[in-house]
Design an enzyme around this catalytic site. Structure first.
Site, PDB file in Angstrom:
ATOM      1  N   HIS A 216      -8.785 -58.326  16.589  1.00 53.87           N
ATOM      2  CA  HIS A 216      -7.317 -59.107  16.501  1.00 53.87           C
ATOM      3  C   HIS A 216      -7.652 -60.403  16.814  1.00 53.87           C
ATOM      4  CE1 HIS A 216      -4.856 -60.772  19.823  1.00 53.87           C
ATOM      5  NE2 HIS A 216      -3.909 -60.670  18.784  1.00 53.87           N
TER       6      HIS A 216
ATOM      7  N   ASN B 116      -5.275 -64.094  16.679  1.00 51.34           N
ATOM      8  CA  ASN B 116      -3.850 -64.712  16.571  1.00 51.34           C
ATOM      9  C   ASN B 116      -3.730 -66.237  17.056  1.00 51.34           C
ATOM     10  OD1 ASN B 116      -1.259 -65.416  18.218  1.00 51.34           O
ATOM     11  ND2 ASN B 116      -2.342 -64.063  19.211  1.00 51.34           N
TER      12      ASN B 116
END
Lengths: 304, 304
Positions: free
Chosen positions: B141, B143
């Protein structure tokens, strides 16, 4: 003596308050309620094991699956028993009973009736969740509980989550609940059905979790015996209606597309339980047994 | 004029406040940040499609899978584009970019720096989640985002979730992030690594989501250009390190038991995202696009 109580309470991270739970209201009703939830658990376990026996052929499943029982102890006081079946017809069925007592953390007292002045509580209940293997057999949930603080009340409900709703099944399920509601109070059915629709709603999806049923909380009329009678009748209604619906659908053949739709519908079920269900959040935030609190989650799930 | 503004705001259920977002700080930096997030999206999409091409044989997957793009519009202002790949090597990879502006609901203003007096905000970012098919390839992940209210700051991070952690992979991933942290500020690596470990923690399980990485928020030094440079370097570090780890593991054979362990590990991932992840809850509670907010959820999951 105060010193020893303080030390003992400190061990569990609890404030040093009285832990004489027998002094809480209605000890006799509490004992009967706890015994009822256990008896209902035994009946549900027997009903689900009978379905497994009927639905498993000697080819697919030579020995019908039975429930596995795991007792657990709550560090703050009391405990429960988690019964799980991983069957052929019922891919995952969980029945959890618990009777716990303790002192509520300060942060939760404002939310719990009768707990503001004195954090002591006692709670007993049963929780049932069934996720059938066939996408044509609805998933179902039932739970009832008695909670005692400075007050005493009952709560619970029963609802069903089909992937492909069938009017006949909805009528059977709602009809059984409607009958016991109407026997208790003419206002209950409409009120508890609407409460269920409101509770099992996924705001982020703009859709309900399933076809509903009943939901009630803070049930404390002037007649505790009548409330307890109603709670038992909800349990019995579920015990009659849901296995009948499972038997009606369990032999119907289903397709891979229908199975895929079920896995996606189960994803919505997970979203509701983890994002919105107050019971789950309460259990998680108060340090409940994670496996018992999350027993409701489906065995296999997909997000598209 | 006020009347027309009120009516228009009322349509979106927003209070009647100024919606002149160009007056918010740093319009030029905002435009460059939004352009960077889109450029990084293009690079990540190309990198993941290259992996798909390499890892799919002509037998299993004659035409390598590519990303599917879905633009979406935010009713309150702005929108984004969700790119999803359902591949052979990368069972589900999602890359979402968005640039939105609007007026924060009253209930959220106290939580957002610089929003107490004036609810207007602008936000742009990229969010990437990869769930590989093989249980030996870690999920990952990343971001990063720029947010502007009366203030301006950056936030983001990158972390990895292997089912079976391998020191070599952890070293590659952490090493790449450590390098860019140390190039920006000697204190960043220790601080942002600890922040990541603290953030991606499942209190109800007493376990971390994965092996961590970095997490940072409210990054607003005296030098916005330096902050933006750091944010870009985090994106590039992820773009280098993660595909290298996927390539290192994607041809290793795996067993049914390892696959089962992956599905259960993914259940913990879902529990974290729905129960604890503040970004997910913020997105859901502010009425964000549910599919975009929940793009992070794994494709297939099991609860034991």
């Amino acid at each position: 003596m105060i010193g020893s109580r303080t030390r003992s309470a400190g061990t569990h991270g609890m404030p040093a308050e009285s832990t004489d739970f027998s002094a809480l209201p209605e000890p006799e009703l509490r004992a009967r309620a706890a015994a009822w939830f256990t008896a209902l658990r035994d009946d549900l376990v027997a009903a689900f094991e009978a379905i497994e026996k009927e639905g498993s052929s000697s080819e697919t499943c030579p020995t019908p699956t039975r429930f596995d029982r795991q007792p657990w102890v709550r560090p703050g006081g009391g405990g429960g028993e988690m019964s799980i079946l991983r069957g052929f017809v019922l891919e995952k069925a969980g029945v959890n009973v618990s009777t716990v007592e303790g002192v509520l953390p300060e942060a939760f007292r404002a939310r719990i009736p009768g707990a503001a002045a004195d954090g002591r509580f006692w709670a007993s209940g049963i929780s049932v969740v069934v996720h059938p293997r066939s996408p044509l057999v609805p998933a179902a949930h039932m739970n009832t509980r008695m909670i005692v603080t400075a007050r005493r009340w009952f709560g619970g409900g029963a609802d069903m989550t089909p992937v492909f709703p069938v009017d006949e099944d909805t009528a059977t399920f709602h009809g059984a609940l409607r009958t016991v509601c109407e026997a208790a109070d003419p206002a209950y059915w409409a009120r508890f059905k609407a409460w269920c629709d409101e509770y099992f709603w996924l705001p982020h999806r703009g859709e309900p979790r399933g076809i509903g049923g009943i939901f009630f909380d803070d049930l404390a009329t002037a007649d505790p015996e009548a409330d307890f009678t109603f709670v038992r009748s909800v349990g019995r209604a579920f015990l009659e209606a849901y296995p009948a619906i499972v038997r009606r659908r369990m032999y119907e053949p289903w397709s891979a597309e229908q199975k895929r739709a079920q896995l996606i519908k189960r994803g919505r079920y997970v979203e509701f339980n983890l994002l919105w269900d107050r019971g789950t959040r309460f259990g998680i935030e108060t340090g409940g047994n994670a496996d018992a609190v999350l027993m409701s989650l489906p065995p296999e799930v997909a997000w598209p």
